[in-house]
Scaffold this active site. Sequence first.
Site, PDB file in Angstrom:
ATOM      1  N   GLY A   1     -12.802  -4.323   0.580  1.00 15.13           N
ATOM      2  CA  GLY A   1     -14.206  -3.932   0.767  1.00 15.13           C
ATOM      3  C   GLY A   1     -14.652  -2.909  -0.257  1.00 15.13           C
TER       4      GLY A   1
ATOM      5  N   LYS B   1     -18.790 -17.346   1.629  1.00 20.28           N
ATOM      6  CA  LYS B   1     -20.240 -17.264   1.763  1.00 20.28           C
ATOM      7  C   LYS B   1     -20.961 -16.710   0.556  1.00 20.28           C
ATOM      8  CE  LYS B   1     -20.962 -16.385   6.641  1.00 20.28           C
ATOM      9  NZ  LYS B   1     -21.242 -15.241   7.527  1.00 20.28           N
TER      10      LYS B   1
ATOM     11  N   ARG C   1       0.825  -1.216   0.000  1.00 13.19           N
ATOM     12  CA  ARG C   1       0.000   0.000   0.000  1.00 13.19           C
ATOM     13  C   ARG C   1       0.860   1.267   0.000  1.00 13.19           C
ATOM     14  NH1 ARG C   1      -4.722  -2.269   3.928  1.00 13.19           N
ATOM     15  NH2 ARG C   1      -6.079  -2.964   2.251  1.00 13.19           N
TER      16      ARG C   1
ATOM     17  N   GLY D   1      -8.760  -9.179  -1.282  1.00 16.77           N
ATOM     18  CA  GLY D   1      -7.471  -9.494  -0.678  1.00 16.77           C
ATOM     19  C   GLY D   1      -7.018 -10.937  -0.855  1.00 16.77           C
TER      20      GLY D   1
END
Length: 403
Positions: free
Chosen positions: A380, A203, A41, A357
């Site tokens: 996200g 999920k 980052r 990620g």
Amino acid sequence: MSSFLKNIKTIESIEVTGKVTFVRLDLNVPIKNGIISDDTRIRESLPTIRYLLDKKAKIILASHLGRPKSAHDKAFSLEPVGQKLAEMLGIEVILAEDHSIDFMKPTLTGLTKNQIILLENLRFQEGETNNDEALAREWASYCDIYINDAFGASHRAHASIDALPKLMRVKACGFLIKKELEMLGQLLDHPKKPFLAILGGAKVSDKIKMIENLIDKVDAVIIGGAMAYTFIKAQGGNVGKSLVEVDQIHYAKELIKRFEARNKSILLPVDHVFAVSINDTEEKGISDNQNIPHDMLGVDIGPKSISAFVTAINEANTIFWNGPMGVFETEAFSKGTCAIAKALANKTGALRIIGGGDSASAANKAGVANQIDHISTGGGASLEFIQGDKLPGIEALRERHRS
Ligand code: AMP
């Protein structure tokens, strides 16, 4: 130009020389005992910082780091990040614990061309996470320009992401956000066909909004990882102890029908590596969809599935991948995920984008990260973008300022 950049100024289109520039970055890197274990980052933020240095702007860098409980929690200090930046850029980085105008004004007046300011962890300020306008006004009181280059934090309506740009007359996105919007934007804006989405991970419920936003855009979707078991169960397969979301079985059935009605394919694994538990380190066997033993669970896709998925990848011109095909953190169950990463790398000529990620670390693990067209830096944030949600940090750059 990407339609997602509409009404957003980019850093190159504004005058920055001599201007006090607040640069919101995502410098939220993993740090243990003061050592940064992955500086991706920081490196991704360098083009914007270098550009501003070159243009002789007065630079104030700002970022959050982790989730500190209080301002006294020094484990969350940005000091190691400041040191790394100083090393990478060959300049002095002044870490400012005090964000008030009383401290910042004289510091800015004395700032030399070899110095930049790094505000200490924004989350040490109480108002950051609750989008406090008073805190934003304090920052705005000593800045001329606002730059957002923190894509990974732009889905959060926090003071440095939302309240501050709304107060600023001159604001723009940095190079990283520009690239993210251009690349991710291509998936939603006229993607080159055939468009294949590869979805995996734990999920179904986490990915429903994404599937819904992509259903009319993609030509085919691959579903792997634990998510696949809810779909296989919906088709009457024997999934043993595999992870199934019982409350999503109905949705899975409906989704299969909707894909069929649109003449689009939904590809599920046809064979599985199984183990006794998710914590196993060795496989116990490989089986097809009907025969996962009742006391075993699927932990990776099998060789026939890999081969079918690689064929689908080779037929696509746009590929988006989010989520691993198995419990890839365990070496023995990482073959399927690594095979997908390698197949993406080999499919030159297609636009290949990884969001999330886990898939990004799988590409690194497979040693092919630099062969992928774009790996999104925002987990996200990229998920919400692909879902079709508006990101507060991006929208705030479009809005006219409030006085
Ligand atoms: P997500 O954050 O939803 O992309 O999920 C990533 C997680 O899904 C990783 O930690 C994987 O270990 C996990 N996962 C993938 N496949 C399986 C599987 N077959 N059974 C259990 N967990 C899985």
